[in-house]
Design a protein around this motif. Structure first.
Motif, short mmCIF file in Angstrom:
data_model
loop_
_atom_site.label_atom_id
_atom_site.label_comp_id
_atom_site.label_asym_id
_atom_site.label_seq_id
_atom_site.Cartn_x
_atom_site.Cartn_y
_atom_site.Cartn_z
N VAL A 74 73.36 96.84 87.91
CA VAL A 74 73.40 96.94 89.02
C VAL A 74 74.76 98.04 89.62
N GLY A 75 75.84 97.88 89.26
CA GLY A 75 77.50 98.26 89.67
C GLY A 75 77.49 99.65 88.46
N VAL A 76 77.09 99.61 87.19
CA VAL A 76 76.92 100.52 86.02
C VAL A 76 75.82 101.91 86.79
N VAL A 77 75.05 101.22 87.18
CA VAL A 77 73.78 102.06 87.72
C VAL A 77 74.23 103.05 88.95
N PHE A 78 74.93 102.14 89.49
CA PHE A 78 75.64 103.18 90.74
C PHE A 78 76.99 103.97 90.64
N CYS A 79 77.35 103.39 90.00
CA CYS A 79 79.03 104.37 88.92
C CYS A 79 78.37 104.97 88.32
N THR A 80 77.57 105.17 87.58
CA THR A 80 76.30 106.53 86.84
C THR A 80 76.20 107.37 87.88
N VAL A 81 75.64 107.43 88.88
CA VAL A 81 75.83 108.48 90.23
C VAL A 81 76.31 108.45 90.67
N VAL A 82 77.82 107.80 90.87
CA VAL A 82 78.70 108.92 91.23
C VAL A 82 79.18 110.21 89.89
N LEU A 83 78.77 109.56 88.66
CA LEU A 83 79.79 110.43 88.18
C LEU A 83 78.47 111.42 87.73
N ILE A 84 77.54 111.41 88.59
CA ILE A 84 76.50 112.61 87.73
C ILE A 84 76.70 113.50 89.36
N THR A 85 76.79 113.01 90.22
CA THR A 85 76.32 113.58 91.40
C THR A 85 77.73 114.74 91.57
N GLY A 86 79.15 114.10 91.31
CA GLY A 86 80.27 114.69 91.58
C GLY A 86 80.15 116.14 91.12
N PRO A 87 79.96 115.96 89.16
CA PRO A 87 79.62 117.33 88.81
C PRO A 87 78.87 118.36 89.14
N ILE A 88 78.25 118.19 89.98
CA ILE A 88 76.85 118.68 90.85
C ILE A 88 76.95 119.19 91.54
N TRP A 89 78.49 118.53 92.26
CA TRP A 89 79.01 119.07 93.75
C TRP A 89 80.06 120.13 93.48
N ALA A 90 81.16 119.93 92.18
CA ALA A 90 82.73 120.01 91.81
C ALA A 90 82.41 121.54 91.68
N ARG A 91 80.64 121.77 90.61
CA ARG A 91 80.90 123.28 90.47
C ARG A 91 80.47 124.12 90.88
N PRO A 92 79.97 123.83 92.58
CA PRO A 92 79.37 125.32 93.51
C PRO A 92 80.99 125.04 94.22
N VAL A 93 81.68 124.24 94.49
CA VAL A 93 82.82 123.93 94.94
C VAL A 93 84.00 124.27 94.51
N TRP A 94 83.87 123.36 93.97
CA TRP A 94 85.29 123.84 92.63
C TRP A 94 85.39 125.06 91.34
N GLY A 95 84.09 125.41 90.95
CA GLY A 95 84.27 126.42 89.95
C GLY A 95 83.90 125.57 88.97
N ILE A 96 83.81 124.65 88.71
CA ILE A 96 84.21 123.72 87.06
C ILE A 96 83.14 122.30 87.32
N TRP A 97 82.14 122.02 86.02
CA TRP A 97 82.24 120.57 86.09
C TRP A 97 83.56 119.47 86.94
N TRP A 98 84.67 119.24 85.29
CA TRP A 98 84.93 118.42 86.00
C TRP A 98 85.85 119.07 84.82
N THR A 99 87.52 117.81 86.30
CA THR A 99 88.63 117.76 85.87
C THR A 99 89.37 116.28 85.89
N TRP A 100 89.97 116.42 84.99
CA TRP A 100 91.05 115.35 85.35
C TRP A 100 91.58 114.50 85.97
N ASP A 101 91.15 114.69 87.26
CA ASP A 101 91.37 114.37 88.06
C ASP A 101 91.37 113.03 88.53
N MET A 102 92.44 112.50 89.28
CA MET A 102 92.76 111.27 89.38
C MET A 102 91.77 109.95 89.70
#
Lengths: 243, 224
Positions: free
Chosen positions: A95-123
């Protein structure tokens, strides 16, 4: 315990709906004149995109909580060899992996309009990704190892994986503080209504995770009982089971 | 019953002798890392200045891949005539066996590194701007990190289906912090910057994982 399951399920469903309203609908809410609190206001600079925050952050907290339980259950299993602890560890990792996947998917959806990029090698992004990799490898081990030794091997890996987490955070923290990255949000204080929506969502997500874990636990327990019964049957009556 | 150090020594010498006669692991590792070096230099074609920036990553990725080749063979030999089962029922401490295997692999990978590093220097026109003794320290600590975890996970993946695939799947995620530290330290030293933080991190990583692997190895070896 079995009777509690539907009651808890219904409560979780109500809580999830309430949390959804809190996260998505700004302004006061009431049913039949009973005030139910105030939904999170729209963020000034980011707009409605920011609302994904109420799913992103609670999912992350829930995932970390589940991984932590996995670590505890694995140590308990190594100490006592109780199969219930092993099932808890397995269920929490899944279940933890499922929730972690949700985190990794929702992150880029937010980052694209706000940062202008899908992914960054941030900490935070990098360390969450590494955490996800570690627990996916845990699930791989569980899938590929045969028979009765799986619990022990998995518990050993879970301990090593959990010990790796501080190293991951520490190394990536140092790695990334040398190269500054786009700063998010500007920090500072958060609106109390937003905090309320966030915490309610976290509670709802934790209940939901607990519900899923519970039902998965029952399934796994049943599966093991059935396997055991099959094994016993073929031991007692070798010809009967071959058909 | 002989002392733990005696068992370690005997097993280590046996492994070294077998390797000396067959040269299976070292040859395949050497050829494999040579291939990696050549393929990388085709895909990047760097100048001297660029290669100083990327060499740390290239060297360690090549060594990591090559080490997996050796690690996969570590236990294979002990399975063939049920040596491992015999070991399991004997009263010899499991950790002596583990120590012997780790030391053996450490020697193999170190030999590989000693042979491959000159080639890297020539192919990528490397020249360190920082102190070279620090590079040796990083190499030692980094190799130890790979080999301790690798030997442990090789013993673990022995119990799985398709064990050759399983080892990198288990080893790589856990090794990410160590790998990051090795690569960053090497790059920093090559560029004449300080690498103290990474060396300390790597030493701590080695200490923690060596201890935990020693604590858990008996469990993994005797898992039924």
């Amino acid at each position: 315990m079995k009777k509690l399951f539907p009651i808890f399920g219904a409560l979780t469903a109500i809580l999830l709906v309430y949390a959804l309203c809190m996260a998505l609908v700004p302004g006061r809410m009431s049913i039949f004149g009973i005030p139910l609190g105030e939904g999170a206001p729209t963020e000034q600079t980011m707009g409605d995109v920011q609302r994904i925050f109420y799913y992103h952050v609670p999912s992350a907290w829930t995932a970390f909580l589940l991984f932590f339980i996995n670590f505890g259950a694995s140590i308990y299993y190594l100490a006592t060899r109780k199969s219930a602890a092993d099932i808890v560890a397995l269920v929490c990792a899944e279940v933890g992996v499922v929730f972690c996947t949700v985190v990794l998917i929702t992150g880029p959806i937010w980052a694209r309009p706000v940062w202008g990029i899908w992914w960054t090698w941030d900490m935070r992004l990098t360390s969450t990704l590494v955490l996800w990799l570690i627990y996916v490898s845990y699930l791989f081990l569980r899938r590929f190892s045969a028979g009765g030794q799986t619990p022990l091997l998995a518990a050993a890996l879970a301990v090593l994986g959990a010990l790796c987490v501080p190293f991951v955070y520490f190394s990536i923290w140092f790695f990334r503080t040398q190269h500054p990255q786009p700063v998010m949000g500007g920090g500072g204080s958060i609106d109390p209504r937003m905090m309320h929506a966030l915490l309610i969502n976290w509670l709802a997500f934790s209940c939901f995770a607990f519900l899923v874990c519970w039902s998965r636990y029952r399934l796994e327990k049943l599966q093991r009982d059935v396997d055991e019964a099959h094994a016993l049957e073929s031991l007692l009556d070798p010809r009967g089971s071959t058909r | 019953m002989s002392a733990p150090s005696g068992i370690t020594r005997v097993t280590l010498l046996k492994d070294l002798r077998l390797e000396w006669r067959s040269k299976d692991a070292i040859n395949s590792m050497l050829f494999f890392s040579l291939l990696v070096v050549v393929v990388f230099s085709f895909s990047f074609d760097p100048s001297a200045e660029e290669s100083r920036q990327i060499a740390g990553g290239l060297i360690w990725v090549a060594f990591l891949f090559a080490a997996v080749v050796a690690l996969n063979q570590t236990w294979a030999r002990e399975i063939r005539n049920q040596v491992l089962d015999a070991y399991r029922v004997s009263p010899a401490p499991a950790n002596s066996l583990f120590a012997a295997k780790v030391l053996g692999n450490f020697i193999f990978v170190t030999v590989l590194e000693a042979l491959m590093t000159p080639l890297f220097v020539v192919f990528y026109r490397l020249r360190a701007l920082g102190p070279v003794w620090q590079l040796l320290l990083v190499a030692g600590l980094g190799t130890w990190a790979l080999v301790v975890n690798g030997t442990f996970f090789a013993a673990m993946s022995l119990r799985t289906r398709s064990r050759e695939i399983m080892l990198p799947l288990l080893l790589f995620p856990i090794s990410i912090p160590a790998l990051l530290a090795m690569v960053q330290a090497t790059t920093a030293i090559l560029n004449g910057e300080g690498a103290r933080f990474w060396i300390v991190l790597l030493a701590t990583y080695d200490l923690v994982f060596t201890t935990v692997c020693l604590l858990l190895f008996e469990t993994v070896l005797s898992a039924e």
